[in-house]
Write a protein that holds these residues in place. Structure first.
Motif, PDB file in Angstrom:
ATOM      1  N   GLY A  26     -34.229  35.651  38.519  1.00 26.64           N
ATOM      2  CA  GLY A  26     -33.492  35.337  39.329  1.00 26.64           C
ATOM      3  C   GLY A  26     -33.474  37.138  39.578  1.00 26.64           C
ATOM      4  N   LEU A  27     -34.387  37.917  38.988  1.00 22.69           N
ATOM      5  CA  LEU A  27     -33.837  39.468  39.500  1.00 22.69           C
ATOM      6  C   LEU A  27     -35.092  39.471  40.815  1.00 22.69           C
ATOM      7  CD1 LEU A  27     -33.605  40.933  36.071  1.00 22.69           C
ATOM      8  CD2 LEU A  27     -31.918  41.138  37.516  1.00 22.69           C
ATOM      9  N   LYS A  28     -36.202  39.087  40.158  1.00 26.16           N
ATOM     10  CA  LYS A  28     -37.196  39.203  40.860  1.00 26.16           C
ATOM     11  C   LYS A  28     -37.734  39.512  42.892  1.00 26.16           C
ATOM     12  CE  LYS A  28     -41.984  36.766  41.213  1.00 26.16           C
ATOM     13  NZ  LYS A  28     -42.734  35.419  41.123  1.00 26.16           N
ATOM     14  N   PRO A  29     -36.957  38.089  43.945  1.00 28.17           N
ATOM     15  CA  PRO A  29     -35.960  39.504  44.811  1.00 28.17           C
ATOM     16  C   PRO A  29     -35.808  40.428  44.654  1.00 28.17           C
ATOM     17  CG  PRO A  29     -34.764  37.383  43.999  1.00 28.17           C
ATOM     18  CD  PRO A  29     -35.858  37.218  43.216  1.00 28.17           C
ATOM     19  N   LEU A  30     -34.903  41.012  43.315  1.00 27.92           N
ATOM     20  CA  LEU A  30     -33.741  42.231  44.102  1.00 27.92           C
ATOM     21  C   LEU A  30     -34.166  43.192  43.100  1.00 27.92           C
ATOM     22  CD1 LEU A  30     -30.848  39.927  43.154  1.00 27.92           C
ATOM     23  CD2 LEU A  30     -31.294  41.170  45.805  1.00 27.92           C
ATOM     24  N   ILE A  31     -35.970  43.478  42.863  1.00 25.40           N
ATOM     25  CA  ILE A  31     -36.218  44.019  41.850  1.00 25.40           C
ATOM     26  C   ILE A  31     -36.887  45.217  42.164  1.00 25.40           C
ATOM     27  CG2 ILE A  31     -38.368  45.015  41.105  1.00 25.40           C
ATOM     28  CD1 ILE A  31     -38.980  42.594  39.967  1.00 25.40           C
ATOM     29  N   THR A  57     -32.390  51.852  43.261  1.00 24.17           N
ATOM     30  CA  THR A  57     -30.661  52.707  43.204  1.00 24.17           C
ATOM     31  C   THR A  57     -31.469  53.807  41.668  1.00 24.17           C
ATOM     32  OG1 THR A  57     -30.290  50.694  42.973  1.00 24.17           O
ATOM     33  CG2 THR A  57     -28.970  51.664  41.982  1.00 24.17           C
ATOM     34  N   PHE A  58     -32.230  53.269  40.592  1.00 23.48           N
ATOM     35  CA  PHE A  58     -32.506  54.078  40.181  1.00 23.48           C
ATOM     36  C   PHE A  58     -33.480  55.293  40.624  1.00 23.48           C
ATOM     37  CE2 PHE A  58     -36.184  55.794  37.084  1.00 23.48           C
ATOM     38  CZ  PHE A  58     -35.688  55.951  35.658  1.00 23.48           C
TER      39      PHE A  58
END
Lengths: 287, 264, 278
Positions: B68-73, B79-80
């Motif tokens: 689920g994180l993939k599209p939001l990497i 952000t980082f």
């Protein structure tokens, strides 16, 4: 212009849990001027196969060769391929979008970058080819037409690109008997007049038997037979097991033969059946 | 496009699957608030342990959850990176005109972890709750607000129908796109304005079809006696059980722990 | 009082607001309880419009429709009418509301305010009738066209109607799906005792009906038992319709003085008849 399909396999969503093999190792040669029927149960891979013929889908393995060249090689432009191989989808009227019939039919030729004069000439020709009166219809909105007319406009939209090969995916779906017969007749006329190569996908064995010269059968992603429809329809049991049928009259003759009657089973249309039965009756001196 | 796991329900019969959707929605909301209430790294121990516990109990594979994180990497990385550059403090590396500071790195990591926990937590909710019970839960939770004009039932019905028609419309988009490409349409090249213009042959048929479907559906719903939420019963009645209460209790303990960590 | 008519149409006319022609022109008909009536006709003949009048989706511009003795114009009775005369539509995708099969079947009973326990029973029963029990928890978009239409039928059955109206339920299906739906429809009538009104333009599907109505240009132009109708091959063709190939063949042969009955409907009947001759 010929199409050669060589060892074509297509896998949807490879390397995921949803991976599924849509078509497997298809070999198929379509020669110039042939009229093919393509049949198969829903989900047998017919749609996947025809979407490869104009490069809408890319093979997972294998190749499509048009006029001696692999269509996915660098020297071939897919745009040209899509112009040469016209594809009419199922319910093509759902793709209409322009304000007038004329503009909608012009969409294809315009994308080809043709001059305006050539475009209007082609639009006029294409509309007349599908039996629509150009002058009366060109300025109408496609959405105020009847279902059958909308479908014709959509087919004209593909014809206006002057394809050499025309692929039609169930062009008669949802039409009533009269509409169906009209469209089929137009396809036959078109093929003659324009000297087209045609591939017709259909669920109706009766329609297929009436008009095609060659037949290809898909089953569970594989092409299980191809050739003369008369030969293929002889395998009544085999086709029924594949979720398909044969024309009613062919079934009739096969069943009569099964009952020991001396009739030919090489029958595809009502007219042929009538002649064969009359001939048999006369031989027996009964009619 | 099909790789997005957010919102994709994985059927199952685990403890977490069987929880009342209202419990899951409320706990997820509280969990999100908790994440924003934390102010130091130690505090993360509480939501992390809670999430691990919930994941184990749900029997959802970790790999799937992390997918689920993939599209939001991209967003997480952004952000980082932004934080690392923007925060003033002790410079540890100079990159042209930009300074990476120690405080920036810390803050960036803090924000990235918060995002990751936020996404995995909400994914766990949607992975273990079918869209329909999720809508049911939302409807029930909102129903006390009906009196002040919140259309709880209508909202829930809209969500159900949207969920029902998303696959149908995706399929339709694919079909129309291909049909126009067969007529030489080009959806992939050109500048932004041209691309937007090229979408017209896709969007017009898509809208027409969506309206036609909406019309048909409205007729079919009326033919099946649909007349709004009044006097409607439901096949599945929601019931809070002991495990729901236990879930609230356990989460409360974790939340107290998290809040306490603020004062470390 | 025993009800002698499930559906009655009395001098019914219907005109669409944006059209000058009458979509329905003075229709009179009575459908009896337990009867299976097939309405056939080309596109634009008014058959779908008529179906939509039967459960009050449209109201007649002139004349009246009665369902179970209730006038569809009576606003207070409309929900009762819709419960009594359920309707299945043409496009399988556009009539399924929920994301899970059993939730969709539940939709009608939920609207009627049936208690949850009874809804459960009704779903199980309805899914059993359409033979989709094992699909209860599937997402509808993963089903085939024929299966989707059967879900739609189950959704209507769960409302316990007396009468089911099917508006071209097979028009968008492949041959396998068509067979599934038609055998379900036959079952509804023969085993469940439902009154069935089937709208179609495939003649073969009307074979099992008790009565066939042929419509053209908003009027009923032919009416009778399937065999009576189908034997009139030329008349049907004139109305833009089609007959099964064997029926046409029997017709052509009998024109050549071959002694064959003209009301042959199936391949096997034809085989039997010809066997006696050949």
């Amino acid at each position: 212009m010929s199409i050669v399909v060589k060892n074509l396999t297509h896998i949807y969503m490879p390397n995921t849990p949803f991976e599924s093999v849509a078509i497997k190792d298809i070999n198929w040669t379509i020669n110039d001027g042939e009229f093919w029927g393509l049949i198969g149960h829903t989900g047998s891979g017919k749609s996947t196969l025809i979407q490869h013929l104009n490069g809408l889908l890319k093979p997972t393995s294998g190749e499509i060769i048009i006029d001696g060249k692999n269509i996915h090689s660098k020297e071939v432009s897919l745009k040209t391929i899509r112009q040469k191989v016209g594809l009419v989808f199922q319910y093509p009227e759902h793709q209409l979008f322009e304000e007038t019939v004329e503009q909608d039919v012009a969409f294809g030729p315009r994308n080809m970058g043709l001059p305006d004069e050539e475009i209007s000439k082609r639009v006029k020709e294409a509309l007349e080819l599908v039996g629509l009166p150009y002058e009366q219809i060109k300025d109408k909105s496609p959405f105020e037409l009847s279902g059958g007319q909308m479908r014709r406009v959509a087919i004209a939209g593909v014809l206006a690109m002057k394809p050499q090969i025309l692929v039609l995916d169930e062009p008669t779906a949802g039409l009533d008997p009269r509409g169906r017969d009209e469209i089929l007749q137009e396809i036959v006329d078109l093929k003659e007049k324009q000297n087209l190569t045609v591939i017709l996908v259909s669920h109706s064995m009766e329609d297929i038997a009436k008009i095609v010269d060659k037949l290809a059968v898909m089953y569970k992603g594989e092409m299980v037979s191809q050739g003369n429809p008369r030969e293929i329809f002889k395998d009544y049991q085999g086709l029924v097991e594949k979720g398909l049928g044969i024309p009613q009259v062919t079934e009739l003759m096969i069943k009569l033969k099964g009952k020991g009657k001396n009739v030919s089973t090489d029958i595809l249309t009502v007219e042929e059946a009538r002649a064969e039965i009359l001939k048999t009756l006369r031989r027996k001196g009964l009619a | 496009m099909r790789e997005i796991t957010i919102g994709q329900y994985i059927p199952g019969n685990s403890l977490v699957h069987r929880l009342d959707p209202r419990t899951k929605i409320l706990v997820t909301l509280a969990y999100m608030i908790l994440l924003f209430a934390l102010n130091n790294f130690y505090g993360y121990i509480f939501p992390v342990v809670f999430l691990i516990l919930a994941t184990i109990l749900s029997r959802i594979s970790v790999r799937y959850l992390l997918k689920g994180l993939k599209p939001l990497i991209f967003i997480i990385t952004l952000t980082f990176v932004l934080n690392s550059f923007m925060i003033k403090g002790r410079v540890i590396y100079e990159l042209g005109p930009l300074d990476i500071t120690y405080e920036g790195l810390v803050q960036g990591a803090f924000m990235a972890i918060r995002l990751i926990l936020l996404i995995t937590g909400t994914s766990l909710l949607t992975l273990t709750t079918s869209p329909i019970s999720l809508t049911d839960g939302i409807e029930r939770l909102l129903s006390p607000f009906k009196k002040v004009g919140v259309p709880a039932h209508e909202l829930a019905m809209m969500m159900t129908i949207a969920l029902r028609f998303i696959p149908t419309l995706l399929e339709e988009t694919d079909k129309i796109m291909k049909a126009q490409m067969a007529r030489g349409a080009d959806f992939e090249s050109g500048n932004l304005i041209n691309r937007a213009k090229n979408l017209v042959p896709l969007l017009v048929p898509l809208f027409i079809s969506a309206f036609r479907r909406a019309d048909d559906l409205a007729m079919a719903m009326e033919a099946r006696c649909y007349r709004g939420g009044e006097n409607r019963t439901r096949l599945k009645e929601l019931k809070m059980t002991f495990i729901d209460m236990a879930t609230f209790a356990v989460f409360t303990l974790f939340a107290i722990g998290g809040i306490a960590s603020r004062f470390l | 009082m025993t009800i002698t008519a499930e559906i009655t149409a009395k001098d019914v006319c219907y005109q669409y607001t944006n059209s000058s022609a009458l979509a329905l022109n003075n229709i009179n008909l009575t459908i009896k309880p337990g009867e299976f009536v097939a309405i056939i006709g080309p596109n634009g003949s008014g058959k779908s419009t008529l179906a939509k009048l039967f459960n009050g989706i449209f109201l007649p511009t002139k004349g009246d429709i009665f369902v179970n003795g209730l006038n569809t114009k009576d606003k207070d009775k409309i929900w009762e009418i819709r419960q009594k005369a359920g309707m299945v539509f043409q496009n399988p995708d556009n009539q399924i509301v929920a994301t899970i099969v059993e939730e969709d079947v539940a939709f009608g009973p939920e609207n009627l305010g049936i208690p949850p326990k009874e809804i459960r029973q009704r779903i199980d029963e309805a899914l059993r009738t359409v033979e989709l029990t094992e699909f209860a928890n599937k997402a509808p978009h993963l089903l085939s066209g024929g299966q989707k239409q059967r879900v739609a039928i189950a959704g209507i059955l769960a409302m316990k109607p007396d009468c089911i109206i099917l508006d071209e339920p097979t028009a968008m299906l492949d041959p396998v799906g068509r067979k599934e739906v038609i055998s379900t429809v036959n079952k509804l009538n023969k085993q469940e005792g439902k009154t069935v009104v089937l709208i179609t333009h495939f003649m073969q599907e009307a074979v099992c009906a008790d009565r066939v109505l042929v419509m053209e240009k908003g009027r009923i132009v032919m009416e009778g038992k399937p065999r009576e109708i189908f034997s009139q091959v030329e008349e049907l063709k004139k109305h833009g319709l089609d007959v099964p190939q064997v029926t046409e063949l029997a017709y052509l042969l009998s024109k050549e003085n071959v002694p064959l009955p003209r009301d042959i409907l199936t391949v096997d009947e034809m085989v039997d008849c010809l066997c006696q001759l050949l």
